[in-house]
Every structure is written in structure tokens, then in C-alpha cells.
Motif scaffolding. Structure first.
Motif, short mmCIF file in Angstrom:
data_model
loop_
_atom_site.label_atom_id
_atom_site.label_comp_id
_atom_site.label_asym_id
_atom_site.label_seq_id
_atom_site.Cartn_x
_atom_site.Cartn_y
_atom_site.Cartn_z
N ASP A 168 31.76 47.07 43.78
CA ASP A 168 32.80 48.09 43.83
C ASP A 168 32.51 49.07 44.98
N PRO A 169 32.97 48.79 46.21
CA PRO A 169 33.72 47.59 46.62
C PRO A 169 32.77 46.53 47.17
N VAL A 170 33.34 45.37 47.58
CA VAL A 170 32.56 44.35 48.28
C VAL A 170 32.21 44.89 49.66
N GLU A 171 30.90 45.06 49.93
CA GLU A 171 30.48 45.70 51.17
C GLU A 171 30.57 44.76 52.37
N HIS A 172 29.98 43.57 52.24
CA HIS A 172 30.00 42.59 53.32
C HIS A 172 30.24 41.20 52.73
N ASN A 173 30.85 40.35 53.52
CA ASN A 173 31.10 38.99 53.07
C ASN A 173 29.82 38.16 53.14
N LEU A 174 29.50 37.49 52.05
CA LEU A 174 28.35 36.59 51.98
C LEU A 174 28.88 35.17 51.84
N ASN A 175 28.62 34.32 52.84
CA ASN A 175 29.21 32.99 52.82
C ASN A 175 28.53 32.05 51.83
N PHE A 176 27.48 32.50 51.15
CA PHE A 176 26.78 31.65 50.19
C PHE A 176 26.98 32.11 48.75
N ALA A 177 27.79 33.14 48.52
CA ALA A 177 27.93 33.72 47.18
C ALA A 177 29.40 33.86 46.81
N THR A 178 29.67 33.86 45.51
CA THR A 178 30.99 34.20 44.98
C THR A 178 31.00 35.70 44.73
N GLN A 179 31.89 36.43 45.43
CA GLN A 179 31.92 37.89 45.32
C GLN A 179 33.19 38.33 44.61
N ILE A 180 33.03 39.18 43.60
CA ILE A 180 34.15 39.63 42.77
C ILE A 180 34.28 41.14 42.92
N GLN A 181 35.50 41.58 43.21
CA GLN A 181 35.79 43.00 43.43
C GLN A 181 36.22 43.66 42.11
N VAL A 182 35.61 44.79 41.78
CA VAL A 182 36.04 45.58 40.62
C VAL A 182 37.43 46.14 40.88
N ASN A 183 38.29 46.04 39.87
CA ASN A 183 39.65 46.58 39.96
C ASN A 183 40.03 47.12 38.59
N ARG A 184 39.82 48.40 38.38
CA ARG A 184 40.03 48.99 37.06
C ARG A 184 41.50 49.00 36.66
N GLU A 185 42.41 49.03 37.64
CA GLU A 185 43.83 49.01 37.30
C GLU A 185 44.21 47.70 36.61
N LEU A 186 43.47 46.62 36.90
CA LEU A 186 43.70 45.33 36.26
C LEU A 186 42.69 45.07 35.15
N ASP A 187 42.01 46.14 34.69
CA ASP A 187 41.00 46.03 33.63
C ASP A 187 39.82 45.15 34.04
N LEU A 188 39.56 45.12 35.35
CA LEU A 188 38.41 44.38 35.86
C LEU A 188 37.30 45.37 36.19
N ASP A 189 36.58 45.82 35.16
CA ASP A 189 35.45 46.70 35.39
C ASP A 189 34.16 45.87 35.28
N PHE A 190 33.01 46.51 35.50
CA PHE A 190 31.75 45.79 35.50
C PHE A 190 31.52 45.01 34.21
N PRO A 191 31.67 45.61 33.01
CA PRO A 191 31.41 44.84 31.77
C PRO A 191 32.33 43.64 31.60
N ASN A 192 33.65 43.83 31.85
CA ASN A 192 34.59 42.72 31.65
C ASN A 192 34.33 41.58 32.63
N ILE A 193 34.04 41.92 33.89
CA ILE A 193 33.76 40.87 34.87
C ILE A 193 32.45 40.16 34.52
N LEU A 194 31.44 40.93 34.08
CA LEU A 194 30.15 40.33 33.76
C LEU A 194 30.27 39.33 32.61
N ARG A 195 31.11 39.64 31.62
CA ARG A 195 31.31 38.69 30.52
C ARG A 195 31.88 37.37 31.04
N THR A 196 32.83 37.48 31.99
CA THR A 196 33.42 36.27 32.57
C THR A 196 32.40 35.52 33.43
#
Length: 344
Positions: A168-196
Motif C-alpha cells: 500500500d502502494p506497490v512501490e516498484h515492479n518486481l518481475n519475479f513476484a505477484t504484487q497486490i495493491q491494497v484498495n480499501r474502497e473495494l474492501d481489499l485491506d491487508f487482512p482480507n488480501i492475506l486470507r486470499t
């Protein structure tokens, strides 16, 4: 222009601020604020704010609610990202632009942690197959940079691991990792994303920051179930991290089992080689350092301090260097954590 000046000065942030009559522009360089346009007219301020908001695809008519955006500028044969935060304030609207410039020198832990023994402990923690490793420090201490360097070291050693980040936010693109951006308006906070993420078969998980009891509990759970979890906390030293986690209702026996270690860091100003002067041996600074035990009583060397010069930024300081503290969790410390022993 303004953006070119910020890039050339190595600024981390650009502040565009309204004042009683007009406004001003300041740059944050090496953690300190310096004005570059001490006084601009209300018309110039309005034009500047409107131009930046258009570049960041923000609504120029919306001035009573915060907005966030970003844009890219090509400079020095690379793309520089500017992250824009617009906030209403007394006198109008303030803009803060975070300058995000890629620096390949900071992608390696060896270039960040200059002390070889400290770097060895840090690398050993990041080579753990599972567990929790925390990087702590105040805001702006470079915690994210250290975490990215750790991911680079993990990927460089083992290309077979599935690395997922929650940021929150994605600082730099890492070509070897899956990067997920926190978006609280869509209920995508750290706990909810971590469960997924835990259902995505990860080996290494970067949780940008542990902010509450729920995210702390989930990070510990992930670390206890065979994942290597990297995260950050806002504390000023390594031992304070244990107190902070206790405040977040983390159970001591879980922390004792999962925590591999803590890296605490600060950024200290570096003296500009051409803008220094010696400190008199009888000065209060030397006496104070002797009292603290930093200097021996019979020390006879030469201390230097910065002096004002015509360069930018003024003050005889240029750049910063990281000061690191590593707390490796040994069996003895693990027993103390499990018994909730006091810090002293």
C-alpha cells in the motif's frame, strides 16, 4: 521546470503549499525540507496545482476532498514516477508529490547494510524456509527498500519459490513476484488480501505493514504454517518491536515460535566530502561523546562537521547512510518472549 529540479536535487518529496498570500514550493532532500520557490502568487499557485492535478488525472474542480493519483516523467533515460496526494487545507489545497525513482544500487542487501557481521545475520534470517522477519523503523527510514532487497536476495538464491506481496502502494515492479495493491474502497485491506493469498500456494509473503491486531495475527498464522513472512512495523528499536506486538494482542507463545528476527533501521545524514570542517577537540560535542562512551577518554582523532556551502542542499550534508540493528531470535530470547519477560 519544477519536476526536473526535484529529480536533479535527489528529492524524495515535493510540497506545494498555500500561504496567506500566494504559496511556496519546498523539496524534501535527505529528510530535510528546503524551499526552492519561497513566494509564488495566488495565480501561479492555482496554475501549478491545476497542472499537476491534470497530469495525475485528478478532478481539478474537487478541492474539498482528498485525492490521490500518479504520473510518469522520462528523465535520465528512465521513467520517474510521481505519486500525488492532494488535500484541502487552510488557504486552499496542498499537493505533495512523492518521487519514486528506481535505484539498482539498493536492490542488493550488501549495498544497504555495510557492516559485514550485521549483513550476515540479516541474510541468514531471510534464508529461513519459514517464520516471521520484521523490518522496523520510523517513517522514511527505508524499510520498504530493505524488504525489496531481501526479496531480490531470496529470488537470486532460489528461483523456485512463489513470492507474493501485499503493498500500500506497490512501490516498484518486481518481475519475479505477484504484487497486490491494497484498495480499501473495494474492501481489499491487508487482512482480507492475506486470507486470499494464503490460498494461492505462496512460499514467501511480503505484508507491507502490520497495522492492527488482525493483520498481526494473520501474519503469525502464515509464518507458523510453513511460509516465510516479511513485514514492517513503526518502532524505533528492535526490542520495542516485541512490546508493540504484545500491544497488538499477539500471543507470546506464537511470537516465540514464529519470529526469526528483527531488523531495525535509521537513516543518518552523510557529510559532504568537500563541505566539512574539523570540530575543536575542546568542544562540547567531543566532551559529550566522551561522557556517553562513544569516544575513549584518551581519544585524539579528528571529528568533522558539515558547514554551509553554495551547493544544494546547504548545510554540508549530502545523502544518507543506513544504521542497522539486528536482533536474531536465539533459544534464550525465545524463552524470554514465551514467558513475557519485561524489556529490562
Amino acid at each position: 521546470g519544477l519536476l526536473t529540479s526535484a529529480i536533479r536535487a535527489g528529492a524524495s518529496d515535493v510540497h506545494i503549499e498555500p500561504l496567506a498570500e500566494g504559496g511556496r514550493v519546498r523539496l524534501r532532500v535527505d529528510g530535510r525540507m528546503f524551499p526552492i520557490r519561497a513566494a509564488i502568487t495566488p495565480r501561479q499557485l492555482h496554475q501549478l496545482v491545476s497542472r499537476i492535478k491534470v497530469m495525475a488525472e485528478l478532478d481539478i474542480t474537487r478541492i474539498r476532498r482528498p485525492q490521490d493519483g500518479r504520473f510518469l516523467v522520462r528523465a535520465n533515460d528512465q521513467w520517474i514516477e510521481f505519486r500525488v496526494s492532494a488535500s484541502p487545507c487552510h488557504g486552499g489545497e496542498k499537493l505533495v508529490l512523492r518521487v519514486v525513482a528506481p535505484n539498482p544500487d539498493f536492490s542488493d542487501l550488501a549495498n544497504l547494510i555495510l557492516s559485514e557481521p550485521v549483513a550476515a545475520f540479516a541474510k541468514e534470517m531471510f534464508q529461513s524456509p519459514s517464520g516471521l522477519v520484521l523490518v522496523t523503523g520510523p517513517t522514511g527510514a527505508g524499510k520498504t527498500t530493505t524488504l525489496y532487497a531481501a526479496l531480490n536476495s531470496i529470488e537470486g538464491r532460489d528461483h523456485t519459490r512463489n513470492i507474493i506481496t501485499i503493498e500500500d502502494p506497490v512501490e516498484h515492479n518486481l518481475n519475479f513476484a505477484t504484487q497486490i495493491q491494497v484498495n480499501r474502497e473495494l474492501d481489499l485491506d491487508f487482512p482480507n488480501i492475506l486470507r486470499t493469498v494464503l490460498r494461492q500456494d505462496p512460499d514467501v509473503i511480503l505484508v507491507g505493514e502490520i497495522r492492527d491486531a488482525e493483520s498481526a495475527a494473520l501474519a503469525l498464522e502464515a509464518a507458523m504454517t510453513g511460509h516465510l513472512v516479511l513485514s514492517s512495523l513503526h518502532t524505533y528499536d528492535a526490542l520495542e518491536t516485541l512490546v508493540r506486538l504484545r500491544d497488538l494482542q499477539v500471543k507470546p507463545y506464537l511470537l516465540a515460535s514464529a519470529l526469526k528476527g528483527v531488523i531495525s533501521q535509521q537513516l543518518l545524514p552523510r557529510l559532504c566530502p568537500g563541505c566539512t570542517e574539523p570540530v575543536p577537540s575542546d568542544s562540547a560535542v567531543v566532551a559529550r561523546l566522551r561522557t556517553l562512551g562513544v569516544l575513549e577518554a584518551d581519544w585524539s582523532g579528528v571529528l568533522c562537521r558539515g558547514k554551509d556551502c553554495e551547493g544544494f542542499p546547504p548545510g554540508g550534508e549530502s545523502g544518507r547512510v543506513g544504521a542497522y540493528e539486528v536482533m536474531f531470535v536465539t533459544d534464550q530470547l525465545r524463552d524470554l518472549i514465551d514467558r513475557s519477560a519485561p524489556r529490562s
